[in-house]
Motif scaffolding. Structure first.
Motif, PDB file in Angstrom:
ATOM      1  N   ARG A  61       0.585  18.389  68.833  1.00  0.00           N
ATOM      2  CA  ARG A  61       1.678  18.581  67.883  1.00  0.00           C
ATOM      3  C   ARG A  61       1.262  18.342  66.426  1.00  0.00           C
ATOM      4  NH1 ARG A  61       7.770  18.206  68.753  1.00  0.00           N
ATOM      5  NH2 ARG A  61       8.444  18.652  66.659  1.00  0.00           N
ATOM      6  N   LEU A  62       0.527  17.296  66.152  1.00  0.00           N
ATOM      7  CA  LEU A  62       0.149  17.015  64.769  1.00  0.00           C
ATOM      8  C   LEU A  62      -0.630  18.178  64.161  1.00  0.00           C
ATOM      9  CD1 LEU A  62       0.133  15.133  62.362  1.00  0.00           C
ATOM     10  CD2 LEU A  62      -1.908  14.046  63.315  1.00  0.00           C
ATOM     11  N   THR A  63      -1.566  18.727  64.903  1.00  0.00           N
ATOM     12  CA  THR A  63      -2.343  19.872  64.422  1.00  0.00           C
ATOM     13  C   THR A  63      -1.442  21.076  64.175  1.00  0.00           C
ATOM     14  OG1 THR A  63      -4.285  19.098  65.623  1.00  0.00           O
ATOM     15  CG2 THR A  63      -4.271  21.420  64.969  1.00  0.00           C
ATOM     16  N   VAL A  64      -0.503  21.314  65.081  1.00  0.00           N
ATOM     17  CA  VAL A  64       0.423  22.446  64.939  1.00  0.00           C
ATOM     18  C   VAL A  64       1.316  22.245  63.708  1.00  0.00           C
ATOM     19  CG1 VAL A  64       2.298  23.723  66.040  1.00  0.00           C
ATOM     20  CG2 VAL A  64       0.357  22.913  67.406  1.00  0.00           C
ATOM     21  N   GLU A  65       1.790  21.031  63.491  1.00  0.00           N
ATOM     22  CA  GLU A  65       2.631  20.749  62.326  1.00  0.00           C
ATOM     23  C   GLU A  65       1.854  20.924  61.029  1.00  0.00           C
ATOM     24  OE1 GLU A  65       4.263  16.865  63.055  1.00  0.00           O
ATOM     25  OE2 GLU A  65       5.744  17.643  64.482  1.00  0.00           O
ATOM     26  N   ILE A  66       0.594  20.539  61.015  1.00  0.00           N
ATOM     27  CA  ILE A  66      -0.245  20.755  59.829  1.00  0.00           C
ATOM     28  C   ILE A  66      -0.403  22.243  59.562  1.00  0.00           C
ATOM     29  CG2 ILE A  66      -2.600  20.517  58.916  1.00  0.00           C
ATOM     30  CD1 ILE A  66      -2.646  17.746  60.365  1.00  0.00           C
ATOM     31  N   ALA A  67      -0.632  23.026  60.622  1.00  0.00           N
ATOM     32  CA  ALA A  67      -0.746  24.483  60.469  1.00  0.00           C
ATOM     33  C   ALA A  67       0.551  25.073  59.927  1.00  0.00           C
ATOM     34  CB  ALA A  67      -1.105  25.126  61.805  1.00  0.00           C
ATOM     35  N   ASP A  90      -7.303  27.721  63.264  1.00  0.00           N
ATOM     36  CA  ASP A  90      -8.737  27.732  63.004  1.00  0.00           C
ATOM     37  C   ASP A  90      -9.088  26.707  61.927  1.00  0.00           C
ATOM     38  OD1 ASP A  90      -9.106  29.731  64.829  1.00  0.00           O
ATOM     39  OD2 ASP A  90      -9.289  31.346  63.341  1.00  0.00           O
ATOM     40  N   GLY A  91     -10.058  25.886  62.200  1.00  0.00           N
ATOM     41  CA  GLY A  91     -10.533  24.920  61.231  1.00  0.00           C
ATOM     42  C   GLY A  91      -9.732  23.634  61.148  1.00  0.00           C
ATOM     43  N   LEU A  92      -8.702  23.502  61.964  1.00  0.00           N
ATOM     44  CA  LEU A  92      -7.895  22.271  61.929  1.00  0.00           C
ATOM     45  C   LEU A  92      -8.308  21.315  63.017  1.00  0.00           C
ATOM     46  CD1 LEU A  92      -4.300  23.593  61.210  1.00  0.00           C
ATOM     47  CD2 LEU A  92      -5.935  22.649  59.609  1.00  0.00           C
TER      48      LEU A  92
END
Length: 92
Positions: A61-67, A90-92
């Motif tokens: 979730r954290l990666t998705v929220e950053i995206a 990509d790249g996160l």
């Protein structure tokens, strides 16, 4: 402008084959959808059940929220919704 993400669990939406979650701005909520290509990017397969898709979404979730935040900030016009695709991760 920044987004906030309530801690609600994502929901699988069969007609979109995506996980739906919500981002909040000071003026309105924005529906966000994690598309099949984004789900594949975090290791989901077409044979995964909706429960498994949601579990994998929650794990990432954290990666998705950053995206979603990056995509929102890069938008040239205020989006009504955000679709998070594989390339957004990509790249996160």
């Amino acid at each position: 402008m920044s987004l906030q993400f309530p801690s609600e669990t994502g929901v699988y939406v069969p007609r979109r084959d995506a996980i739906k979650f919500t981002a909040l701005t000071p003026s309105s909520p924005i529906p966000c959808y994690m598309t099949r290509s984004a789900l594949a990017a975090i290791g989901c397969t077409t044979s995964d059940t909706p429960i498994k898709l949601v579990e994998r979404f929650q794990e990432n979730r954290l990666t998705v929220e950053i995206a979603a935040l990056i995509k929102y900030r890069r938008a040239t016009a205020k989006p009504r919704s955000l679709d998070i695709a594989g390339e957004d991760l990509d790249g996160l």
